[in-house]
Design a protein around this motif. Structure first.
Motif, PDB file in Angstrom:
ATOM      1  N   GLY A 167       6.692  12.417  -0.719  1.00  0.00           N
ATOM      2  CA  GLY A 167       6.560  12.174   0.713  1.00  0.00           C
ATOM      3  C   GLY A 167       5.141  12.736   1.621  1.00  0.00           C
ATOM      4  O   GLY A 167       4.950  12.690   2.565  1.00  0.00           O
ATOM      5  N   SER A 168       4.244  13.128   0.545  1.00  0.00           N
ATOM      6  CA  SER A 168       2.951  13.469   0.847  1.00  0.00           C
ATOM      7  C   SER A 168       1.936  12.255   1.282  1.00  0.00           C
ATOM      8  O   SER A 168       2.662  11.032   0.832  1.00  0.00           O
ATOM      9  CB  SER A 168       2.211  14.207  -0.308  1.00  0.00           C
ATOM     10  OG  SER A 168       1.911  13.004  -1.398  1.00  0.00           O
ATOM     11  N   ALA A 169       0.993  12.502   1.921  1.00  0.00           N
ATOM     12  CA  ALA A 169       0.195  11.519   2.480  1.00  0.00           C
ATOM     13  C   ALA A 169      -0.223  10.603   1.472  1.00  0.00           C
ATOM     14  O   ALA A 169      -0.350   9.476   1.669  1.00  0.00           O
ATOM     15  CB  ALA A 169      -0.986  12.106   3.585  1.00  0.00           C
ATOM     16  N   VAL A 170      -0.709  11.245   0.439  1.00  0.00           N
ATOM     17  CA  VAL A 170      -1.250  10.168  -0.784  1.00  0.00           C
ATOM     18  C   VAL A 170      -0.399   9.271  -1.228  1.00  0.00           C
ATOM     19  O   VAL A 170      -0.577   8.401  -1.286  1.00  0.00           O
ATOM     20  CB  VAL A 170      -2.013  11.353  -1.731  1.00  0.00           C
ATOM     21  CG1 VAL A 170      -2.577  10.625  -3.113  1.00  0.00           C
ATOM     22  CG2 VAL A 170      -3.161  12.304  -1.143  1.00  0.00           C
ATOM     23  N   ILE A 171       0.732   9.909  -1.559  1.00  0.00           N
ATOM     24  CA  ILE A 171       1.760   9.117  -2.102  1.00  0.00           C
ATOM     25  C   ILE A 171       2.299   7.848  -1.181  1.00  0.00           C
ATOM     26  O   ILE A 171       2.436   6.753  -1.557  1.00  0.00           O
ATOM     27  CB  ILE A 171       3.120   9.916  -2.459  1.00  0.00           C
ATOM     28  CG1 ILE A 171       2.770  10.847  -3.533  1.00  0.00           C
ATOM     29  CG2 ILE A 171       4.278   9.173  -2.886  1.00  0.00           C
ATOM     30  CD1 ILE A 171       2.535  10.290  -4.929  1.00  0.00           C
ATOM     31  N   LYS A 176       1.927   2.311   0.001  1.00  0.00           N
ATOM     32  CA  LYS A 176       1.465   1.000   0.792  1.00  0.00           C
ATOM     33  C   LYS A 176       0.871  -0.188  -0.077  1.00  0.00           C
ATOM     34  O   LYS A 176       0.883  -1.328  -0.036  1.00  0.00           O
ATOM     35  CB  LYS A 176       0.981   1.370   1.872  1.00  0.00           C
ATOM     36  CG  LYS A 176       1.881   1.909   2.877  1.00  0.00           C
ATOM     37  CD  LYS A 176       0.936   2.633   4.240  1.00  0.00           C
ATOM     38  CE  LYS A 176       1.890   3.071   5.217  1.00  0.00           C
ATOM     39  NZ  LYS A 176       1.118   3.476   6.337  1.00  0.00           N
ATOM     40  N   ILE A 177      -0.297   0.762  -1.071  1.00  0.00           N
ATOM     41  CA  ILE A 177      -1.145  -0.270  -1.622  1.00  0.00           C
ATOM     42  C   ILE A 177      -0.134  -1.115  -2.939  1.00  0.00           C
ATOM     43  O   ILE A 177      -0.399  -2.091  -3.094  1.00  0.00           O
ATOM     44  CB  ILE A 177      -2.045   0.545  -2.583  1.00  0.00           C
ATOM     45  CG1 ILE A 177      -2.882   1.368  -1.574  1.00  0.00           C
ATOM     46  CG2 ILE A 177      -2.769  -0.373  -3.387  1.00  0.00           C
ATOM     47  CD1 ILE A 177      -3.928   2.287  -2.002  1.00  0.00           C
ATOM     48  N   PHE A 180       1.622  -3.670  -1.096  1.00  0.00           N
ATOM     49  CA  PHE A 180       0.493  -4.951  -1.132  1.00  0.00           C
ATOM     50  C   PHE A 180       0.434  -5.769  -2.220  1.00  0.00           C
ATOM     51  O   PHE A 180       0.265  -6.917  -2.225  1.00  0.00           O
ATOM     52  CB  PHE A 180      -0.826  -4.367  -0.410  1.00  0.00           C
ATOM     53  CG  PHE A 180      -1.819  -5.221  -0.361  1.00  0.00           C
ATOM     54  CD1 PHE A 180      -1.974  -6.105   0.672  1.00  0.00           C
ATOM     55  CD2 PHE A 180      -2.831  -5.303  -1.563  1.00  0.00           C
ATOM     56  CE1 PHE A 180      -3.028  -6.822   0.709  1.00  0.00           C
ATOM     57  CE2 PHE A 180      -3.889  -6.187  -1.238  1.00  0.00           C
ATOM     58  CZ  PHE A 180      -4.033  -6.906  -0.338  1.00  0.00           C
ATOM     59  N   LEU A 181       0.227  -5.200  -3.425  1.00  0.00           N
ATOM     60  CA  LEU A 181       0.042  -5.739  -4.733  1.00  0.00           C
ATOM     61  C   LEU A 181       1.103  -6.752  -5.165  1.00  0.00           C
ATOM     62  O   LEU A 181       0.922  -7.768  -5.487  1.00  0.00           O
ATOM     63  CB  LEU A 181      -0.251  -4.560  -5.889  1.00  0.00           C
ATOM     64  CG  LEU A 181      -1.643  -4.062  -5.677  1.00  0.00           C
ATOM     65  CD1 LEU A 181      -1.965  -3.024  -6.629  1.00  0.00           C
ATOM     66  CD2 LEU A 181      -2.858  -5.242  -5.996  1.00  0.00           C
ATOM     67  N   TYR A 182       2.302  -6.164  -4.980  1.00  0.00           N
ATOM     68  CA  TYR A 182       3.523  -6.768  -5.263  1.00  0.00           C
ATOM     69  C   TYR A 182       3.664  -8.066  -4.445  1.00  0.00           C
ATOM     70  O   TYR A 182       3.825  -9.168  -4.833  1.00  0.00           O
ATOM     71  CB  TYR A 182       4.925  -5.876  -4.972  1.00  0.00           C
ATOM     72  CG  TYR A 182       5.066  -4.807  -5.720  1.00  0.00           C
ATOM     73  CD1 TYR A 182       4.615  -4.849  -7.216  1.00  0.00           C
ATOM     74  CD2 TYR A 182       5.622  -3.613  -5.409  1.00  0.00           C
ATOM     75  CE1 TYR A 182       4.688  -3.579  -7.957  1.00  0.00           C
ATOM     76  CE2 TYR A 182       5.875  -2.876  -6.029  1.00  0.00           C
ATOM     77  CZ  TYR A 182       5.500  -2.569  -7.465  1.00  0.00           C
ATOM     78  OH  TYR A 182       5.627  -1.560  -8.290  1.00  0.00           O
ATOM     79  N   GLY A 183       3.303  -8.039  -2.971  1.00  0.00           N
ATOM     80  CA  GLY A 183       3.268  -9.011  -2.021  1.00  0.00           C
ATOM     81  C   GLY A 183       2.293 -10.012  -2.462  1.00  0.00           C
ATOM     82  O   GLY A 183       2.546 -11.309  -2.236  1.00  0.00           O
ATOM     83  N   ARG A 184       0.964  -9.750  -2.866  1.00  0.00           N
ATOM     84  CA  ARG A 184      -0.049 -10.503  -3.320  1.00  0.00           C
ATOM     85  C   ARG A 184       0.012 -11.158  -4.726  1.00  0.00           C
ATOM     86  O   ARG A 184      -0.513 -12.251  -5.105  1.00  0.00           O
ATOM     87  CB  ARG A 184      -1.287  -9.865  -3.255  1.00  0.00           C
ATOM     88  CG  ARG A 184      -1.749  -9.508  -1.736  1.00  0.00           C
ATOM     89  CD  ARG A 184      -1.700 -10.598  -0.868  1.00  0.00           C
ATOM     90  NE  ARG A 184      -2.030  -9.997   0.567  1.00  0.00           N
ATOM     91  CZ  ARG A 184      -1.399  -9.198   1.564  1.00  0.00           C
ATOM     92  NH1 ARG A 184      -0.024  -9.118   1.249  1.00  0.00           N
ATOM     93  NH2 ARG A 184      -1.691  -8.956   2.679  1.00  0.00           N
TER      94      ARG A 184
END
Length: 420
Positions: A167-171, A176-177, A180-184
């Motif tokens: 749940g940290s900002a980095v995670i 999200k990245i 994104f990769l799964y989608g592309r």
């Protein structure tokens, strides 16, 4: 004229596969072995393969003897075009320096990929996804299909081993990245069926997810007599050897294996043999010294070509992972090496994909993860029951035939060809 027609057909069907990975031989970890063995098969099938990687340095973050951390170095390894690029190197532990390591390869790997000519498909492999980012960007620039090989669910694995907080900002940013990769990706190649199920549950299109499990090179790993020379050098004659051969990392729960060794210290014929590099090697060595154990040998990283010799010393193989739900979907590749060597296996991992395989083929004993008492009882059972030991050994050899790396490489090749 038939030969000419056949030659022209092969020429037209041949493709150029560009593969980005930050692990490659002489590194001997699972991703390096999988990529190398797959690429050898693809080359043998008449395809051109270019691998972009870095100087070998895993897991200590130090360049192997005979190599340099050059900006750009080309070579040919068993027909594979290998391009090594300069990276920032860090030991396989911690968080920030490892991320810098990954990101440096993302940048240098991308620029090297841009220079690769006449590419038909671009593959980027995990566990970390920075390599896949470079592969996606290169594929986008070249207008070629991007294939994402998913060998681990990252960044969830960072949370599982305690390297980052859930749940940290980095995670959240990493997740999200990841999506994104799964989608592309034109094609996603997952190494377990559970990985595919998890991605589908998260909204990824299951029609573009293939599954190609890890496997084993059956020409290298096969049942053999114990190496008497190696036995003598390690003083393991007349010992019942419990072997763990692989990465000694944060995910493997090997501190509990040392605790099991402590419980069995009084059984003088039982000896634990741990071979491999990783972030926890020195910690484990210090623990053995502090406990005053004489039934544990920790040898550190050894050359990949010697691994079958070390496996041959073992009477029982150990597969160990921490008790985390994430590892229910993992299949450690060393499992198949154990099978091919004809070794009964004690599996100390969360119930899931790998426990299902061991149960299906009746190739070993399953115990609770991170439970020294259960592990000790399983070791004693196998030591004292010669018939069970022989049954598991026979079943392991039969199971290995279902995980032939060459056949699995052809399966992945077929999936790559379908994207074209």
């Amino acid at each position: 004229m038939a030969w000419l027609f056949e030659w022209l057909s092969d020429l037209l069907l041949a493709v150029h596969i560009l593969f980005l990975t930050d692990n490659f031989p002489p590194e001997g970890n699972a991703p390096a072995s999988r990529t190398f063995e797959h690429c050898k098969v693809w080359v043998a099938q008449g395809h051109e393969v270019t691998v972009i990687t870095c100087a070998p340095n895993f897991p200590d973050g130090k360049v192997y003897p005979g190599y340099k951390n050059n900006w750009y170095k080309r070579s040919v390894v068993e027909g594979i075009n290998v391009v090594r690029v300069k990276t920032y190197m860090a030991e396989n532990k911690g968080f920030l320096r490892r991320i810098l390591d990954f990101m440096s390869f993302m940048v240098s790997g991308f620029f090297a990929a841009v220079w690769a000519r006449k590419v038909d498909v671009v593959v980027g492999t995990s566990p970390q996804f920075f390599t896949a980012i470079a592969a996606w960007a290169a594929a986008k620039l070249k207008r070629r299909p991007f294939v994402f090989e998913v060998r681990d669910i990252w960044p969830a694995s960072l949370v599982a081993v305690g390297a980052a907080k859930e749940g940290s900002a980095v995670i959240k940013m990493f997740e999200k990245i990841e999506m994104f990769l799964y989608g592309r990706a034109t094609l996603i190649v997952a190494v377990t069926n559970q990985f595919k199920r998890e991605l589908v549950n998260r909204g990824v299109n299951g029609a573009k997810i293939g599954v190609v499990t890890n496997g084993v090179d059956l020409t290298l790993y096969k049942q053999r007599e114990k190496s008497q020379e190696l036995l003598a050098s390690l003083g393991l004659q007349n010992k019942f050897v419990v072997g763990y051969i692989g990465t000694h990392g944060m995910a493997h729960g090997l501190d509990k294996v040392i605790e099991s060794a402590e419980l069995l210290e009084g059984d003088s014929d039982i000896h634990f043999l741990l071979v491999g590099g990783g972030a926890r090697v020195e910690v484990l060595k210090n623990s053995v010294v502090e406990k005053g154990l004489t039934n544990v040998s920790i040898l550190g990283r050894q050359p990949k070509e010697t691994m079958p010799d070390y496996w041959s010393l073992c009477d029982v193989a150990l597969i160990s992972l921490k008790d985390s739900p994430l590892f229910e979907s993992v299949i450690p590749s060393k499992t198949f090496e154990c099978f091919a060597m004809g070794l009964p296996t004690i599996v100390s991992v969360p119930s899931g994909e790998i426990t299902g395989i061991v149960e299906e083929y009746e190739a070993g004993i399953i115990v609770k993860p991170e439970n020294p008492n259960d592990l000790s009882r399983a070791i004693l059972k196998l030591r004292d029951d010669a018939q069970a030991l022989e049954t598991y050994r026979s079943n392991a050899l039969k199971a290995a035939k279902h995980f032939d790396r060459s056949a699995l490489a052809l399966k992945m090749l077929a999936q790559l060809e379908q994207t074209l």
